[in-house]
Design a protein around this motif. Structure first.
Motif, PDB file in Angstrom:
ATOM      1  N   TRP A 163      31.643  -8.569  37.109  1.00  0.00           N
ATOM      2  CA  TRP A 163      32.368  -8.891  35.733  1.00  0.00           C
ATOM      3  C   TRP A 163      31.504  -8.842  34.691  1.00  0.00           C
ATOM      4  O   TRP A 163      31.904  -8.475  33.616  1.00  0.00           O
ATOM      5  CB  TRP A 163      32.832 -10.339  36.116  1.00  0.00           C
ATOM      6  N   LEU A 181      34.404 -15.719  33.623  1.00  0.00           N
ATOM      7  CA  LEU A 181      34.520 -15.838  35.216  1.00  0.00           C
ATOM      8  C   LEU A 181      33.530 -15.474  35.969  1.00  0.00           C
ATOM      9  O   LEU A 181      33.102 -15.937  37.001  1.00  0.00           O
ATOM     10  CB  LEU A 181      35.672 -14.801  35.508  1.00  0.00           C
ATOM     11  N   CYS A 230      42.727 -13.204  45.116  1.00  0.00           N
ATOM     12  CA  CYS A 230      42.967 -12.978  43.908  1.00  0.00           C
ATOM     13  C   CYS A 230      44.280 -12.804  43.418  1.00  0.00           C
ATOM     14  O   CYS A 230      44.523 -13.459  42.255  1.00  0.00           O
ATOM     15  CB  CYS A 230      42.238 -12.063  43.479  1.00  0.00           C
ATOM     16  N   ARG A 239      40.357 -15.842  35.717  1.00  0.00           N
ATOM     17  CA  ARG A 239      40.615 -14.807  36.556  1.00  0.00           C
ATOM     18  C   ARG A 239      41.945 -14.193  35.956  1.00  0.00           C
ATOM     19  O   ARG A 239      41.837 -12.955  35.566  1.00  0.00           O
ATOM     20  CB  ARG A 239      40.689 -14.934  37.873  1.00  0.00           C
TER      21      ARG A 239
END
Length: 324
Positions: free
Chosen positions: A138, A118, A3, A96
């Motif tokens: 999320w 996302l 990430c 992201r």
């Protein structure tokens, strides 16, 4: 680590100036970024303009300094504009970066929007690996930030048990809250109506399903139009009316609902076949066929239904089998 690397790639991509220009050669100010965004928007909105090749370059340069440019760039990467290629991986990386606050760190008002974007990418595996549990996380973060569309999507996951334990009653409560606070939120009445129609939280309630789908129709929700049309076509919770069904299918199809388009074709074919049969079938036979359809709708045992059909047909058992 993956990430962080993805977010870092986004930052490097967006911070670098296009066409070989480096930061040392040119410094972009916030005012410059706003101007680039305005220029890119003008290029996209001008119907006469066919050359939009510079749009990604302009938005990529402006995005780190101006949030509207970053969100417009997401649409570009999704391929929403004719002439610009879809780039799913870049879309996922940028979403992201925005969701985590690595891009446009000072912009917090629209961050829940990026979180939901996302989440949708993670659910579909769009530009990244599909991960339903992360998608729900999320959605929750965006919902906790007060973003109503995220609450609607989280309710859908609860309703269907996607990435989270199924809890249709919790979904109903969440959706009712959204309908009270922000009734124009997309899909809220579609999911409420679906819960009633399918009996997911309570018993099946076609009457309230139709009422809720009507609320969605008032807000031009194509999915609600399609579902209400189905209820009109088959007389579920409302009086059967195939003309109203066709009108709703037609409008939903115009708005891009593929299921409605298919349903409209099917209904049109059915009506055409019915009209041809009516013209070619003798009146006495049409009456017998109508009587047989009435018998089919009665709560009778199989032998009683067959006996009654045989009486209508004057003892012609072969015809009874054909209608059964």
């Amino acid at each position: 680590m993956r990430c962080k690397r993805a977010s870092l790639c986004v930052l490097l991509c967006l911070a670098g100036l296009a066409a070989g220009q480096g930061p040392a050669e040119r410094t972009v100010s916030a005012e410059d970024a706003r101007g680039m965004f305005a220029q890119a928007t003008a290029l996209l909105q001008d119907a006469r303009n066919t050359d939009v090749a510079r749009v990604p370059e302009l938005l990529e340069t402006a995005a780190p300094l101006y949030a509207p440019a970053a969100y417009s760039l997401l649409n570009v990467y999704e391929g929403r504009y004719k002439g610009l290629p879809e780039q799913p991986e870049r879309a996922a990386e940028l979403a992201r970066g925005l969701a985590e606050g690595m891009v446009c760190a000072g912009e917090t008002a629209r961050r829940p929007e990026a979180m939901l974007r996302l989440a949708r990418y993670l659910e579909r595996g769009y530009g990244c690996g599909a991960n339903m549990m992360q998608a729900v996380q999320w959605m929750r973060r965006a919902a906790d930030a007060g973003y109503e569309p995220a609450r609607v999507e989280l309710a859908r996951c609860l309703m269907l048990g996607r990435g989270v334990k199924k809890d249709a009653r919790a979904a109903w409560k969440m959706l009712m809250g959204v309908a009270h606070r922000a009734p124009d939120t997309p899909k809220v009445y579609f999911y409420l109506g679906t819960i009633c129609y399918r009996g997911l939280a309570f018993r099946v309630d076609h009457y309230n399903a139709a009422r809720l789908f009507r609320e969605g129709v008032r807000r031009e929700d194509a999915a609600c139009m399609n579902n209400l049309a189905v209820m009109f076509e088959y007389g579920q919770g409302i009086r059967r009316n195939e003309e109203s069904a066709a009108a709703l299918y037609r409008e939903a199809a115009r708005l891009g609902n593929r299921e409605a388009s298919s349903n409209l074709q099917r209904l049109t074919f059915k009506e055409s076949a019915k009209a041809m049969q009516s013209r070619s079938t003798p009146p006495a036979e049409r009456i017998r066929n109508a009587a047989l359809r009435v018998v089919d709708s009665l709560p009778l045992a199989g032998e009683d239904r067959a006996r009654l059909k045989s009486m209508i047909l004057g003892g012609r058992t072969t015809a009874v089998r054909a209608h059964e």
